[in-house]
Design a protein around this motif. Structure first.
Motif, PDB file in Angstrom:
ATOM      1  N   THR A 159      15.814  30.289  10.192  1.00 15.90           N
ATOM      2  CA  THR A 159      17.009  30.034  11.154  1.00 15.90           C
ATOM      3  C   THR A 159      16.498  30.032  12.590  1.00 15.90           C
ATOM      4  O   THR A 159      15.533  30.822  12.855  1.00 15.90           O
ATOM      5  CB  THR A 159      18.000  31.271  11.087  1.00 15.90           C
ATOM      6  OG1 THR A 159      17.504  32.550  11.666  1.00 15.90           O
ATOM      7  CG2 THR A 159      18.547  31.527   9.587  1.00 15.90           C
ATOM      8  N   SER A 160      16.845  29.234  13.546  1.00 13.84           N
ATOM      9  CA  SER A 160      16.582  29.131  14.937  1.00 13.84           C
ATOM     10  C   SER A 160      17.888  29.636  15.855  1.00 13.84           C
ATOM     11  O   SER A 160      18.860  29.064  15.722  1.00 13.84           O
ATOM     12  CB  SER A 160      16.415  27.788  15.397  1.00 13.84           C
ATOM     13  OG  SER A 160      15.382  27.150  14.712  1.00 13.84           O
ATOM     14  N   GLU A 161      17.580  30.735  16.394  1.00 12.80           N
ATOM     15  CA  GLU A 161      18.673  31.680  16.887  1.00 12.80           C
ATOM     16  C   GLU A 161      19.244  30.795  18.093  1.00 12.80           C
ATOM     17  O   GLU A 161      20.606  31.183  18.449  1.00 12.80           O
ATOM     18  CB  GLU A 161      18.250  32.860  17.498  1.00 12.80           C
ATOM     19  CG  GLU A 161      17.906  33.983  16.205  1.00 12.80           C
ATOM     20  CD  GLU A 161      17.676  35.137  16.635  1.00 12.80           C
ATOM     21  OE1 GLU A 161      18.171  36.269  16.237  1.00 12.80           O
ATOM     22  OE2 GLU A 161      16.721  35.458  17.604  1.00 12.80           O
ATOM     23  N   SER A 162      18.419  30.282  18.982  1.00 13.47           N
ATOM     24  CA  SER A 162      19.133  29.827  20.237  1.00 13.47           C
ATOM     25  C   SER A 162      19.282  28.393  19.919  1.00 13.47           C
ATOM     26  O   SER A 162      20.044  27.471  20.812  1.00 13.47           O
ATOM     27  CB  SER A 162      17.860  29.886  21.198  1.00 13.47           C
ATOM     28  OG  SER A 162      18.584  29.608  22.643  1.00 13.47           O
ATOM     29  N   THR A 163      18.754  27.719  18.948  1.00 13.74           N
ATOM     30  CA  THR A 163      18.956  26.283  18.463  1.00 13.74           C
ATOM     31  C   THR A 163      20.252  26.176  17.598  1.00 13.74           C
ATOM     32  O   THR A 163      20.791  25.062  17.293  1.00 13.74           O
ATOM     33  CB  THR A 163      17.966  25.489  18.061  1.00 13.74           C
ATOM     34  OG1 THR A 163      16.991  25.815  19.007  1.00 13.74           O
ATOM     35  CG2 THR A 163      17.965  23.912  17.715  1.00 13.74           C
ATOM     36  N   ALA A 184      27.072  30.197  16.624  1.00 12.94           N
ATOM     37  CA  ALA A 184      25.970  30.889  17.621  1.00 12.94           C
ATOM     38  C   ALA A 184      25.018  32.032  16.953  1.00 12.94           C
ATOM     39  O   ALA A 184      25.450  32.914  16.476  1.00 12.94           O
ATOM     40  CB  ALA A 184      26.445  31.137  18.918  1.00 12.94           C
ATOM     41  N   ARG A 185      23.722  31.821  17.183  1.00 19.86           N
ATOM     42  CA  ARG A 185      22.465  32.694  16.937  1.00 19.86           C
ATOM     43  C   ARG A 185      22.569  33.223  15.289  1.00 19.86           C
ATOM     44  O   ARG A 185      22.941  34.222  15.082  1.00 19.86           O
ATOM     45  CB  ARG A 185      22.930  34.119  17.710  1.00 19.86           C
ATOM     46  CG  ARG A 185      21.632  35.049  17.893  1.00 19.86           C
ATOM     47  CD  ARG A 185      21.514  35.800  19.366  1.00 19.86           C
ATOM     48  NE  ARG A 185      21.127  34.632  19.888  1.00 19.86           N
ATOM     49  CZ  ARG A 185      19.815  34.831  20.638  1.00 19.86           C
ATOM     50  NH1 ARG A 185      18.942  35.511  19.755  1.00 19.86           N
ATOM     51  NH2 ARG A 185      19.344  33.776  21.597  1.00 19.86           N
ATOM     52  N   PRO A 186      22.194  32.214  14.599  1.00 21.82           N
ATOM     53  CA  PRO A 186      21.898  32.559  13.104  1.00 21.82           C
ATOM     54  C   PRO A 186      20.989  33.537  13.006  1.00 21.82           C
ATOM     55  O   PRO A 186      19.617  33.212  13.522  1.00 21.82           O
ATOM     56  CB  PRO A 186      21.667  31.154  12.515  1.00 21.82           C
ATOM     57  CG  PRO A 186      21.150  30.399  13.807  1.00 21.82           C
ATOM     58  CD  PRO A 186      22.122  30.843  14.593  1.00 21.82           C
ATOM     59  N   ARG A 187      20.868  34.596  12.336  1.00 18.81           N
ATOM     60  CA  ARG A 187      19.902  35.646  12.174  1.00 18.81           C
ATOM     61  C   ARG A 187      19.315  35.565  10.867  1.00 18.81           C
ATOM     62  O   ARG A 187      18.172  36.189  10.823  1.00 18.81           O
ATOM     63  CB  ARG A 187      20.515  37.123  12.362  1.00 18.81           C
ATOM     64  CG  ARG A 187      20.777  37.018  14.057  1.00 18.81           C
ATOM     65  CD  ARG A 187      20.772  38.249  14.439  1.00 18.81           C
ATOM     66  NE  ARG A 187      19.427  38.725  14.583  1.00 18.81           N
ATOM     67  CZ  ARG A 187      18.711  40.071  14.981  1.00 18.81           C
ATOM     68  NH1 ARG A 187      19.713  40.787  15.710  1.00 18.81           N
ATOM     69  NH2 ARG A 187      17.572  40.443  14.941  1.00 18.81           N
ATOM     70  N   ALA A 188      19.969  35.440   9.911  1.00 22.12           N
ATOM     71  CA  ALA A 188      19.659  35.652   8.546  1.00 22.12           C
ATOM     72  C   ALA A 188      20.251  34.654   7.503  1.00 22.12           C
ATOM     73  O   ALA A 188      21.322  34.366   7.584  1.00 22.12           O
ATOM     74  CB  ALA A 188      19.775  37.031   8.156  1.00 22.12           C
ATOM     75  N   ALA A 198      23.187  28.136  -0.108  1.00 19.47           N
ATOM     76  CA  ALA A 198      22.543  29.417   1.096  1.00 19.47           C
ATOM     77  C   ALA A 198      23.702  30.012   1.719  1.00 19.47           C
ATOM     78  O   ALA A 198      24.862  29.151   1.913  1.00 19.47           O
ATOM     79  CB  ALA A 198      21.618  28.966   1.928  1.00 19.47           C
ATOM     80  N   TYR A 199      23.565  31.173   2.064  1.00 27.04           N
ATOM     81  CA  TYR A 199      24.664  31.878   2.908  1.00 27.04           C
ATOM     82  C   TYR A 199      23.711  32.319   4.082  1.00 27.04           C
ATOM     83  O   TYR A 199      22.557  32.908   3.971  1.00 27.04           O
ATOM     84  CB  TYR A 199      25.119  33.224   2.284  1.00 27.04           C
ATOM     85  CG  TYR A 199      25.845  32.595   0.791  1.00 27.04           C
ATOM     86  CD1 TYR A 199      27.216  32.376   0.739  1.00 27.04           C
ATOM     87  CD2 TYR A 199      25.169  32.595  -0.275  1.00 27.04           C
ATOM     88  CE1 TYR A 199      27.806  32.270  -0.451  1.00 27.04           C
ATOM     89  CE2 TYR A 199      25.679  32.138  -1.462  1.00 27.04           C
ATOM     90  CZ  TYR A 199      27.134  32.096  -1.534  1.00 27.04           C
ATOM     91  OH  TYR A 199      27.807  31.798  -2.676  1.00 27.04           O
ATOM     92  N   ALA A 200      24.505  32.290   5.298  1.00 26.60           N
ATOM     93  CA  ALA A 200      23.888  32.575   6.495  1.00 26.60           C
ATOM     94  C   ALA A 200      24.963  33.228   7.451  1.00 26.60           C
ATOM     95  O   ALA A 200      25.978  33.111   7.390  1.00 26.60           O
ATOM     96  CB  ALA A 200      23.290  31.356   7.294  1.00 26.60           C
ATOM     97  N   THR A 201      24.086  34.341   8.153  1.00 29.42           N
ATOM     98  CA  THR A 201      24.978  35.055   9.276  1.00 29.42           C
ATOM     99  C   THR A 201      24.779  34.478  10.557  1.00 29.42           C
ATOM    100  O   THR A 201      23.778  34.031  11.030  1.00 29.42           O
ATOM    101  CB  THR A 201      24.559  36.628   9.108  1.00 29.42           C
ATOM    102  OG1 THR A 201      23.175  36.710   9.593  1.00 29.42           O
ATOM    103  CG2 THR A 201      25.111  37.075   8.103  1.00 29.42           C
ATOM    104  N   SER A 202      25.821  34.656  11.470  1.00 31.86           N
ATOM    105  CA  SER A 202      25.657  34.015  12.882  1.00 31.86           C
ATOM    106  C   SER A 202      26.044  35.314  13.613  1.00 31.86           C
ATOM    107  O   SER A 202      27.238  35.677  13.613  1.00 31.86           O
ATOM    108  CB  SER A 202      26.277  32.824  13.122  1.00 31.86           C
ATOM    109  OG  SER A 202      25.620  31.626  12.669  1.00 31.86           O
ATOM    110  N   GLU A 203      25.177  35.951  14.531  1.00 34.23           N
ATOM    111  CA  GLU A 203      25.271  36.784  15.125  1.00 34.23           C
ATOM    112  C   GLU A 203      26.510  36.736  16.222  1.00 34.23           C
ATOM    113  O   GLU A 203      27.371  37.729  16.487  1.00 34.23           O
ATOM    114  CB  GLU A 203      24.025  37.535  15.815  1.00 34.23           C
ATOM    115  CG  GLU A 203      24.271  38.747  16.500  1.00 34.23           C
ATOM    116  CD  GLU A 203      22.893  39.405  16.681  1.00 34.23           C
ATOM    117  OE1 GLU A 203      21.987  38.691  17.451  1.00 34.23           O
ATOM    118  OE2 GLU A 203      22.591  40.753  16.732  1.00 34.23           O
ATOM    119  N   ILE A 204      26.269  35.910  16.883  1.00 38.47           N
ATOM    120  CA  ILE A 204      27.177  35.758  18.251  1.00 38.47           C
ATOM    121  C   ILE A 204      28.568  35.179  17.926  1.00 38.47           C
ATOM    122  O   ILE A 204      29.497  35.763  18.497  1.00 38.47           O
ATOM    123  CB  ILE A 204      26.549  34.994  19.308  1.00 38.47           C
ATOM    124  CG1 ILE A 204      25.243  35.735  20.139  1.00 38.47           C
ATOM    125  CG2 ILE A 204      27.554  34.655  20.355  1.00 38.47           C
ATOM    126  CD1 ILE A 204      25.730  36.851  20.812  1.00 38.47           C
TER     127      ILE A 204
END
Lengths: 322, 269
Positions: A159-163, A184-188, A198-204
């Motif tokens: 995951t690219s957090e800023s991209t 915005a801001r995928p972390r894991a 796949a499952y992904a979290t975005s922090e922002i």
């Protein structure tokens, strides 16, 4: 298609087997926890849920993972720009090797190699932890963070957090085969067992996204509906029916239906929960509650906290050793 | 100028009709953004940092961004998708009127009147005077003896991956990122982050998308969107003796998640 259904049946049998043995399963032997501000690893006894040892490991330990054969444990010591290696039985620090600039998170491939995100270099790197040799470098987006590996080892997600992207990388070619824009801001991220989702979290943006790997499309999305929820780690239950999401400053674990992404439950834990690990049988979930300096132990059947374990300062990563 | 205006309104109408395929397909790979202001300013360097990062993202999606910088609007090889400006309030109002089909990003003019005017295509990326004052007032309530001043950014900001942005800017320009540089970076980055998801967006559709659907990561720990006034909601820093001593909205004084406690939240009725 035929092979696929055979595989599904096989998976079903394995899952059923796991469920049947859950009640009788022994607790994991040990849980290792990195303490970001203590430069240590806490060793928790899986039966008593108490800290039995503390290992001096290196500067700013964060990501942690265990070799597929269980022989070694790897810790990203970010401010030493290295990966430290210790013995899970003797707790002796065996060696360390250069892990690229500021290694933070990594995942262990079934073949034993480490896939590491190097935050300030916009790269993912592949290391053989036995020799310390760098095998490959893959250019990814800005501020790479989360790393997930499909169970069959054929794909890696970074995951690219800023991209704001998930990069799907083919192994062994180490070529990006898909770039998937998320919030915005995928972390894991985490794969399903078949490696198709796949499952992904975005922090922002405070949400979970479900992604079809083959087509590279988003097929589900769920906001966590809590302004403080800055989700980080995400794991799928062993039977693949539930998702566990570390809610960051929501101080809770969110339990989602893996199919619909509907939120079933919020389990209150300590402050700023980031790290998650499941026991091999899936009956226990361990969470790092960073600001509370503790680990919460959750029974995944009743989805409740059954123990809290004080550890070092700012626990970050967690790994279960059976 | 007349020609440009006609071209712009033409583009806009095509977009409204939904006939975007042919007109945009040709230029989908290259998106031009116009910068109006001093090329030596921190704001401009910030926009260039944003350009670098927009292209790092665009590279994976087959999109390339160009930033054409001018002190005054002159000849342009391509119609820009947006204008980023570092000019004063009166010039801004003029430009917004002249190019009403383009989003216009205001980086540095802090006038409250610009927000009160609620000009539909004007987006204020830097904080208003009123936001800065509110942040300081909240901090005084929290620490009445403090002489802290509110800022949008600081070179020593580390939390929420601010450290990583400070490092990237310093690496490229050998300078510390300041408030204006942050605003320049943010304008370019939030525009690219919107366009990369829908490259065919232009004109009024782009303006509407920016105003309603933005959840931008400005590396200040919160998702940011635009108010109806055109102001970007954002947390602010309290700086005393060149050190960050707090963040606003100030916890304990107001609800720390309420970014609308800073400045004018709605257009005057």
């Amino acid at each position: 298609m035929k092979n696929f259904s055979v595989l599904n049946q096989l998976v079903a049998v394995v899952v059923l087997g796991a469920l049947l043995t859950t009640a009788a399963a022994a607790p994991p032997k040990r849980i290792f926890v990195t303490n970001e501000k203590d430069n240590t690893v806490s060793v928790i006894d899986g039966t008593t849920n108490t800290v039995v040892a503390t290992i001096e490991i290196g500067a700013r330990p964060r990501g942690i993972g265990i070799a597929p054969d269980g022989s070694e444990v790897y810790v990203a010591i970010s401010e030493d720009n290295a990966i430290a290696v210790f013995d899970p039985e003797t707790f002796e620090v065996l060696r360390q090797f250069e892990g690229g600039h500021d290694p933070e998170t990594f995942a262990v491939h079934p073949n034993g190699n480490l896939y590491i995100s190097n935050e300030d270099d916009a790269k993912a790197s592949v290391f053989n932890p036995k020799t310390g040799e760098k095998l490959a470098e893959i250019k990814v987006g800005i501020e790479p963070e989360g790393v997930a590996i499909s169970p069959d080892g054929s794909k890696v997600i970074v995951t690219s957090e800023s991209t704001n992207m998930l990069h799907v990388i083919a192994v062994p070619e180490h070529k990006i085969i898909n770039n998937i824009l998320v919030g915005a801001r995928p972390r894991a991220a985490t794969f399903n067992r078949a490696g198709t989702l796949a499952y992904a979290t975005s922090e922002i943006s405070g949400e979970v996204k479900k992604v079809d790997i083959e087509s590279g499309t988003i097929i589900g999305k769920m906001p966590l509906a809590d302004d403080k929820a800055k989700p980080k780690d995400i794991l799928l239950s062993i039977d693949e029916s539930k998702l566990f999401v570390a809610g960051g400053r929501a101080n809770s674990i969110f339990v989602l239906d893996a199919n619909t992404l509907e939120i079933h439950k919020k389990i209150p834990v300590g402050k700023r929960v980031w790290g998650l690990a499941l026991s091999r049988d899936g009956s226990r979930l361990y969470t790092t509650d960073g600001v509370s300096n503790q680990v919460s132990v959750i029974d995944t059947n009743i989805t409740e906290v059954i123990a809290t374990v004080p550890v070092g300062k700012f626990p970050w990563g967690v790994a279960v050793y059976e | 100028m007349y020609y440009l205006n006609r071209l712009l309104s033409g583009l806009c109408c095509v977009a409204i009709l939904g006939l975007t395929i042919d007109s945009r397909a040709l230029s989908a790979e290259e998106i031009t953004v116009l910068y109006i202001g001093d090329a030596d300013s921190a704001a401009h360097l910030g926009a260039r940092q944003g350009l670098t990062e927009a292209n790092a993202q665009g590279e994976f999606m087959g999109i390339q961004y160009r930033l054409v910088s001018q002190t005054e609007i002159g000849e342009m090889p391509t119609v820009p998708v947006a204008i980023i400006t570092d000019v004063d309030a009166s010039r801004l109002v003029q430009l917004a009127d002249q190019y009403q089909y383009l989003p216009l990003f205001n980086l540095t003019a802090k006038d409250l009147s610009l927000r009160e005017d609620c000009i539909p295509n004007l987006f204020h990326v830097g904080p208003s005077e009123a936001m800065l004052r509110d942040a300081e007032r909240q901090w005084r309530q929290h620490a009445p003896d403090s002489s802290a001043r509110a800022r949008a950014w600081h070179r020593s900001f580390r939390k929420y991956a601010a450290a990583q942005l400070n490092i990237r800017f310093k690496e490229q320009f050998k300078l510390a990122m300041d408030d204006d540089a942050w605003a320049g970076w943010a304008a370019m980055k939030l525009l690219a982050d919107t366009m990369v998801r829908q490259p065919s967006l232009a004109g009024e559709q782009l303006i509407a998308e920016l105003k309603t659907n933005l959840a931008f990561d400005g590396q200040k720990g919160r998702d940011m969107g635009f108010r109806e006034t055109g102001q970007l909601r954002q947390p602010l820093l309290l700086v005393e003796m060149d050190k960050i001593i707090g963040e606003a909205p100030v916890r304990g004084v107001v609800d720390s998640s309420d970014l609308d406690s800073l400045g004018l939240p709605f257009c005057p009725k």
